[in-house]
Write an enzyme that holds these catalytic residues in place. Structure first.
Site, PDB file in Angstrom:
ATOM      1  N   LYS A   1      35.027  52.163  -4.492  1.00 28.31           N
ATOM      2  CA  LYS A   1      34.559  52.879  -3.282  1.00 28.31           C
ATOM      3  C   LYS A   1      35.575  53.940  -2.897  1.00 28.31           C
ATOM      4  O   LYS A   1      36.752  53.837  -3.262  1.00 28.31           O
ATOM      5  CB  LYS A   1      34.373  51.908  -2.102  1.00 28.31           C
ATOM      6  CG  LYS A   1      35.601  51.096  -1.678  1.00 28.31           C
ATOM      7  CD  LYS A   1      36.500  51.734  -0.643  1.00 28.31           C
ATOM      8  CE  LYS A   1      37.692  50.862  -0.297  1.00 28.31           C
ATOM      9  NZ  LYS A   1      38.805  51.528   0.342  1.00 28.31           N
TER      10      LYS A   1
ATOM     11  N   ASP B   1      37.618  44.316   2.942  1.00 26.94           N
ATOM     12  CA  ASP B   1      36.779  45.298   2.246  1.00 26.94           C
ATOM     13  C   ASP B   1      35.641  44.654   1.452  1.00 26.94           C
ATOM     14  O   ASP B   1      34.857  45.364   0.818  1.00 26.94           O
ATOM     15  CB  ASP B   1      37.631  46.122   1.263  1.00 26.94           C
ATOM     16  CG  ASP B   1      38.353  47.263   1.957  1.00 26.94           C
ATOM     17  OD1 ASP B   1      38.037  47.547   3.127  1.00 26.94           O
ATOM     18  OD2 ASP B   1      39.238  47.863   1.313  1.00 26.94           O
TER      19      ASP B   1
HETATM   20  O1  C5P Z   1      41.761  41.664   4.693  1.00 26.63           O
HETATM   21  P1  C5P Z   1      42.764  42.021   3.648  1.00 26.63           P
HETATM   22  O2  C5P Z   1      43.398  40.805   3.026  1.00 26.63           O
HETATM   23  O3  C5P Z   1      42.246  42.951   2.611  1.00 26.63           O
HETATM   24  O4  C5P Z   1      43.904  42.812   4.402  1.00 26.63           O
HETATM   25  C1  C5P Z   1      45.178  43.008   3.830  1.00 26.63           C
HETATM   26  C2  C5P Z   1      46.133  43.399   4.928  1.00 26.63           C
HETATM   27  O5  C5P Z   1      45.818  44.716   5.405  1.00 26.63           O
HETATM   28  C3  C5P Z   1      46.076  42.521   6.160  1.00 26.63           C
HETATM   29  O6  C5P Z   1      46.960  41.450   6.042  1.00 26.63           O
HETATM   30  C4  C5P Z   1      46.508  43.461   7.255  1.00 26.63           C
HETATM   31  O7  C5P Z   1      47.914  43.593   7.257  1.00 26.63           O
HETATM   32  C5  C5P Z   1      45.967  44.799   6.802  1.00 26.63           C
HETATM   33  N1  C5P Z   1      44.667  45.141   7.416  1.00 26.63           N
HETATM   34  C6  C5P Z   1      44.619  45.503   8.760  1.00 26.63           C
HETATM   35  N2  C5P Z   1      43.430  45.883   9.316  1.00 26.63           N
HETATM   36  C7  C5P Z   1      42.312  45.929   8.575  1.00 26.63           C
HETATM   37  C8  C5P Z   1      42.342  45.580   7.209  1.00 26.63           C
HETATM   38  C9  C5P Z   1      43.544  45.193   6.663  1.00 26.63           C
HETATM   39  O8  C5P Z   1      45.635  45.479   9.459  1.00 26.63           O
HETATM   40  N3  C5P Z   1      41.155  46.339   9.138  1.00 26.63           N
END
Ligand code: C5P
Length: 305
Positions: free
Chosen positions: A8, A140
């Site tokens: 994406k 995501d």
């Molecule tokens: O959800 P995911 O594991 O992909 O997110 C990885 C990191 O990215 C989270 O631990 C956070 O620090 C950051 N994040 C965030 N806000 C989001 C998505 C991700 O702060 N909307």
């Protein structure tokens, strides 16, 4: 089952203040499209088990973990736990989407597994529940359950379909040879004093909804509407990415855009011929460069093998 898991790009990515939420994540507002290529490939074998669930993941990229740290493992585990049935699942993952590139490769793989298992089990899990499961795996993942361009809000769990057809556009995707960790990119953004997020998503979507605004070539509209809040901070932190950005601009791309939290860079082209010209010019600078387009057919094939 054989599946393709496409990448994406966020055509817009507005990141709001972390203080808006209590879970430590950031609210975002983003307009996301999936590209048919690059895509990962997955082969999934499912067999009933007698005493307990088992999940085995293999991957062509030996740097990636194949245990519970891998999002495809987590997706299969979450699904089997949810439906409370005993199965052996084997997933062979062939990575083509670079990691830590902001292209959502791992998330797309996880969503592909959720979709494939839900097909296999005759849509046993309702769409809303599947989205919640996806969000639990990663911010995501839900957007990849949609098979079309979407608006993404919340921390990634609020997915909205758009009521217009996005005309096909072309561009190039460059990987600058380094990766960016998403948590680090968010932390770098938080460290910017008095940062004001722009509201580019709302603006671009309302222009795309307005029939009068769609010019003959969608690229002209996108050229003035693409935006990513991570871009200034990531370009400042990573000189190699900033350099790649500059090179793509000088080659004549209508606009360059950091993908997600980085590191890949999208270069917008006028049309396919222009995208080809950009690749011809830039192959001397980058070993990883390809033409991409927003066309969707066949992107989400699930085939029985
Ligand atoms: O959800 P995911 O594991 O992909 O997110 C990885 C990191 O990215 C989270 O631990 C956070 O620090 C950051 N994040 C965030 N806000 C989001 C998505 C991700 O702060 N909307």
């Amino acid at each position: 089952m054989f599946l393709r898991a496409p990448c994406k790009i966020n055509l817009t990515l507005d990141v709001f203040d972390k203080k808006e939420r209590t879970d430590g994540y950031h609210n975002i507002d983003s307009f996301v499209v999936q590209f048919r290529e690059p895509a990962d490939e997955l082969r999934i074998h499912i067999k009933p088990a007698s005493d307990r669930n088992s999940i085995k993941v293999t991957c062509n990229d030996s740097r990636l973990p194949v245990d519970t740290r891998n999002l495809v493992y987590r997706a299969a585990d979450a699904y089997l736990t949810h439906i409370d049935s005993l199965f052996n699942i084997e997933i062979d993952l062939y990575k083509r989407i670079p990691t830590e590139a902001g292209l959502g490769g791992g998330s797309s793989d996880a969503a592909a597994v959720l979709r494939a298992l839900n097909n296999y089990f005759n849509q046993k899990v309702e769409p809303l529940e599947l989205t919640a499961m996806a969000a639990h795996i990663g911010s995501d993942v839900p957007l990849f359950l949609a098979e079309k361009p979407v608006r993404v809000r919340g921390r990634g769990e609020i997915i909205e379909s758009l009521d217009f057809e996005l005309p096909v556009f072309w561009g190039i995707l460059v990987h600058p040879g380094i990766g960016v960790s998403t948590p680090h990119a968010y932390a770098a953004l938080d460290a910017v004093p008095n940062r004001q997020p722009v509201t580019s998503t709302e603006r671009l979507l309302s222009r795309l909804c307005d029939k009068k605004e769609i010019p003959i070539n969608i690229s002209e509209l996108l050229a003035t509407g693409l935006s990513n809040d991570f871009e200034p901070v990531v370009l400042t932190t990573y000189p190699d990415i900033a350099k790649a950005h500059e090179i793509i601009v000088s080659a004549g791309a209508l606009r360059t855009l950091l993908c997600g939290s980085g590191s890949a860079i999208f270069g917008l082209a006028r049309d396919l011929q222009h995208a080809n010209q950009l690749v011809d010019i830039l192959t001397v600078n980058f070993s990883s460069i390809m033409i991409v387009s927003s066309s969707y057919p066949d992107a989400f094939n699930i085939k029985q093998i």
